[in-house]
Structures are given as C-alpha cells and as structure tokens.
Scaffold this motif. Structure first.
Motif, PDB file in Angstrom:
ATOM      1  N   THR A   4      32.960  56.147  10.344  1.00  0.00           N
ATOM      2  CA  THR A   4      34.231  55.632  10.837  1.00  0.00           C
ATOM      3  C   THR A   4      35.327  55.879   9.820  1.00  0.00           C
ATOM      4  OG1 THR A   4      35.338  53.654  11.720  1.00  0.00           O
ATOM      5  CG2 THR A   4      33.805  53.302   9.911  1.00  0.00           C
TER       6      THR A   4
ATOM      7  N   ASP B 276      28.373  57.010  18.811  1.00  0.00           N
ATOM      8  CA  ASP B 276      29.193  57.109  17.597  1.00  0.00           C
ATOM      9  C   ASP B 276      29.204  55.834  16.761  1.00  0.00           C
ATOM     10  OD1 ASP B 276      30.658  55.446  19.242  1.00  0.00           O
ATOM     11  OD2 ASP B 276      32.532  56.566  19.101  1.00  0.00           O
ATOM     12  N   ASN B 277      28.467  54.812  17.180  1.00  0.00           N
ATOM     13  CA  ASN B 277      28.526  53.512  16.500  1.00  0.00           C
ATOM     14  C   ASN B 277      28.033  53.604  15.066  1.00  0.00           C
ATOM     15  OD1 ASN B 277      27.642  53.314  19.480  1.00  0.00           O
ATOM     16  ND2 ASN B 277      28.745  51.415  19.120  1.00  0.00           N
ATOM     17  N   THR B 278      28.724  52.932  14.155  1.00  0.00           N
ATOM     18  CA  THR B 278      28.289  52.931  12.750  1.00  0.00           C
ATOM     19  C   THR B 278      26.948  52.243  12.591  1.00  0.00           C
ATOM     20  OG1 THR B 278      29.586  50.908  12.354  1.00  0.00           O
ATOM     21  CG2 THR B 278      30.643  53.023  11.840  1.00  0.00           C
TER      22      THR B 278
ATOM     23  N   SER C  20      41.100  52.770  14.330  1.00  0.00           N
ATOM     24  CA  SER C  20      40.206  53.659  13.580  1.00  0.00           C
ATOM     25  C   SER C  20      39.520  54.585  14.566  1.00  0.00           C
ATOM     26  CB  SER C  20      39.169  52.835  12.801  1.00  0.00           C
ATOM     27  OG  SER C  20      38.424  52.020  13.684  1.00  0.00           O
TER      28      SER C  20
ATOM     29  N   ASP D 208      37.514  50.312  22.810  1.00  0.00           N
ATOM     30  CA  ASP D 208      36.966  51.630  22.517  1.00  0.00           C
ATOM     31  C   ASP D 208      37.540  52.612  23.529  1.00  0.00           C
ATOM     32  OD1 ASP D 208      35.509  50.508  20.509  1.00  0.00           O
ATOM     33  OD2 ASP D 208      33.608  50.485  21.590  1.00  0.00           O
TER      34      ASP D 208
ATOM     35  N   ARG E  83      35.668  56.685  15.343  1.00  0.00           N
ATOM     36  CA  ARG E  83      34.254  56.762  15.007  1.00  0.00           C
ATOM     37  C   ARG E  83      33.688  58.096  15.503  1.00  0.00           C
ATOM     38  NH1 ARG E  83      32.173  51.337  17.784  1.00  0.00           N
ATOM     39  NH2 ARG E  83      32.945  52.543  19.549  1.00  0.00           N
TER      40      ARG E  83
ATOM     41  N   ARG F 138      38.753  52.946  18.003  1.00  0.00           N
ATOM     42  CA  ARG F 138      38.625  51.486  18.089  1.00  0.00           C
ATOM     43  C   ARG F 138      40.016  50.923  17.773  1.00  0.00           C
ATOM     44  NH1 ARG F 138      34.904  47.332  17.300  1.00  0.00           N
ATOM     45  NH2 ARG F 138      33.674  48.507  18.838  1.00  0.00           N
TER      46      ARG F 138
ATOM     47  N   ASN G  22      33.286  60.554  20.842  1.00  0.00           N
ATOM     48  CA  ASN G  22      33.803  59.939  19.614  1.00  0.00           C
ATOM     49  C   ASN G  22      35.037  59.114  19.960  1.00  0.00           C
ATOM     50  OD1 ASN G  22      31.895  61.549  17.947  1.00  0.00           O
ATOM     51  ND2 ASN G  22      33.153  63.244  18.686  1.00  0.00           N
TER      52      ASN G  22
END
Length: 346
Positions: free
Chosen positions: A239, A231-233, A220, A304, A222, A204, A201
């Motif tokens: 997020t 973990d990408n939206t 933020s 990231d 994620r 960003r 996780n």
C-alpha cells in the motif's frame, strides 16, 4: 492494531530491522507515550520505532483508534449493516445506480441464486454444469467470488472461462459450505495493469460525513503482489499513500509487518516506479465516494474504488477502514485537520 509479542514473526522483523532507532531512543519514546497516553504503546513497535519517524506523537494510540471505531456518532448499525455484507452492498448500489461490479448471483451454502431461480447444488458435477451454462449463455469471461462477511480478501477467488472446472474442484467444499457474492470481474485501467495486472488494485478513500458534508480525510492505493488475485495488505499486498491535491502516488510503499514490513519505491513484481504515478480518474473517484457517502451516510467509511478504462467503480465500503495503515501513509493522522475534526465528535 496492537502488536502482540506472542507472534515471533513480528518480533523477528523488529529485531532485524536495520532502520530502527537506537535502544535508548526507543525506550525514551515508549516511556513518553506510556505516561502521556496512559496505555502501553505496543503499536509503537509496528512502525514508530523506525528512524524515519520523528513525529511519533502525531500517530493514533490504540485507545483512540478503538474509541473512534466504537463511536456511535461515527458508526451506526443501520448503515454498517449495508457495508458489512457484500451482498447487501451490491444490491443497494445497484438499486441506487452507484457504479459497482455487476452482481451475477450469490449462494447461501448449497443454494445458488442465479437469475430469477434457485438451484440446489449437491455434487461437484452439478456445480460445474451450472457455471458452464453461465459462461456459454452470457458474455461473462470471469467471475469473482467474495465471502459475504469476511475481510481482508480472505476466501476470495476468481473463476475464468478457461479454468473454471479446475478452480471449482479446488474451491467446491468452501463454496457449498459458505456464503458468497458472485460478481463480474471488471476490466482494470491499462495504466494500472502496467503496475500489476493479476489483481484489481484499489484506492482506499477515507471519508467523514457530518451534517450532510463529506470530507476526504486521506487516500491510498493498494496493489496485489506475488501472483495474488487480491490487493489487501493482510493478504500480502502493498500500500502507498496518494497526494490528494494532484492524485499522484507518494514515494514509499509498505508491506504489512506480517509479511516482513518491507518498504519499497517499486512494485516488486514489475519494477514499476510508483512515485508520481498519476492515478486515472482520481477526481472522479473522489466524487463517486462523496456521492456514495450521501447514500450510505455512516460517519466514517473507508471506500475501496477500482479504476476501469471508463472511470471509477465502487468495490466496497468499510466501517473499519484500517486507520493504522492510513496513519503510517499520512505520516501521523493527528496532524491532519480533517481527521482532528472527526475525532472532535467522539
């Protein structure tokens, strides 16, 4: 960035959302944005239609987002070529001793570069034998595979020492017909594992570099969800914004509208309450990306960063840092003075 009404799923989310403003208010606000910004504000229907959004004029328009992204003062091909290729990024970070996951190897289609040699793979059995040898001869327990030029966690998968044969059977065709970086799976900080342990996780952190000075515009975090290893939206993760002064999570996390657009204050898999969670090594993560910005001096980068038990580690840098998401989490980037400073350059 824009919402396209050819997508019935997005229309359904908007129509069924009990938190949307009244029809007349939506109509008025859309008209104001349309006339003042000289574009049809389709972006409005991703988030600005919600009752909670009072300052809808503080959010980026599609045109402004595009101009930021295309600005030659912010994005230079000499630097984005390092960011956009995961192998280039890993090799560059290793050379300059920027903390990043250990590069085990890579492949260009069926040519596998491992150690100092090249291995041509033509069968599944050969592939299994190759990675069996790696797991037996090294302390590596798991390997993460990332396509060199895809984004949003697309095409990523993980091999563990226990299940690598079964996983290679599933991924064989993708692997030998694609181009992947192979990196060692890092250990995640136990406090973050308590929230969700099946993915790394990441933070960003959005930076702006000008005349050698680095500003952190916003940050933020994620989290993966529903068993996902990324973990990408855009792959179903959630997020949440970070309070930059103290490195704690804000109150509300968001799923992308593609996955229902839900808002929550808990992780859906573990019921962990996110608000006020203090991110381990947050100050060190900020220091790391500022240093990375000096080494890869693109004007704008979305970094990231993962948090290990021993400190932060760079996963990648993005020339396209998903400003739309940052816009939502910040409650409107146009009220952020550091963002305005960056916009003034384009």
């Amino acid at each position: 960035m824009a919402i396209h009404f050819t997508n019935p799923g997005r229309i359904k989310v908007f129509l069924k959302d009990p938190e949307k403003k009244g029809f007349l208010k939506i109509l008025k606000e859309v008209f104001v944005l349309w006339t003042t910004r000289k574009e049809v504000p389709m972006y409005y229907f991703k988030h600005l239609y919600k009752k909670e959004v009072k300052n809808y004029k503080d959010y980026l328009s599609t045109d402004l987002n595009n101009r930021i992204q295309r600005s030659p003062k912010l994005n230079k091909q000499e630097y984005t070529s390092i960011l956009n290729n995961k192998l280039n990024f890993a090799l560059y970070c290793e050379k300059h001793k920027l903390a990043t996951p250990k590069l085990i190897g890579h492949n260009f289609s069926n040519s596998f570069f491992l150690g100092n040699g090249i291995c041509e793979i033509s069968t599944l059995n050969q592939l299994m034998q190759t990675f069996e040898a790696i797991f037996q001869s090294t302390p590596t327990k798991a390997i993460f595979f990332r396509p060199l030029s895809l984004y949003g966690g697309k095409g990523c998968f993980k091999l563990s020492k226990e299940n690598f044969q079964k996983k290679l059977q599933l991924e064989y065709e993708n692997l030998i017909s694609g181009n992947y970086a192979h990196t060692e799976v890092i250990a995640q900080h136990p406090e973050i594992n308590a929230i969700y342990s099946k993915s790394i996780n990441t933070l960003r952190i959005l930076t702006h570099l000008e005349n050698g000075e680095v500003d952190i515009i916003t940050s933020s975090m994620r989290f993966g969800a529903k068993g996902n290893v990324v973990d990408n939206t855009s792959s179903g993760g959630l997020t949440i914004g970070i309070n930059q002064k103290n490195g704690t999570l804000k109150q509300t996390a968001y799923f992308d509208i593609e996955f229902g657009g839900e808002q929550t204050n808990k992780h859906p898999d573990t019921d962990f309450v996110l608000q006020n969670f203090k991110i381990p090594y947050y100050k060190e993560a900020c220091k790391l990306v500022k240093n990375a910005s000096k080494h890869i001096p693109n004007g704008m980068v979305g970094w990231d960063v993962a948090i290990t038990p021993y400190g932060p580690i760079l996963i990648e840098g993005n020339e396209d840092p998903s400003l739309y998401i940052s816009d939502i989490l910040e409650g409107g980037l146009l009220k952020n003075s550091k963002m305005l400073k960056m916009i003034a350059r384009i």
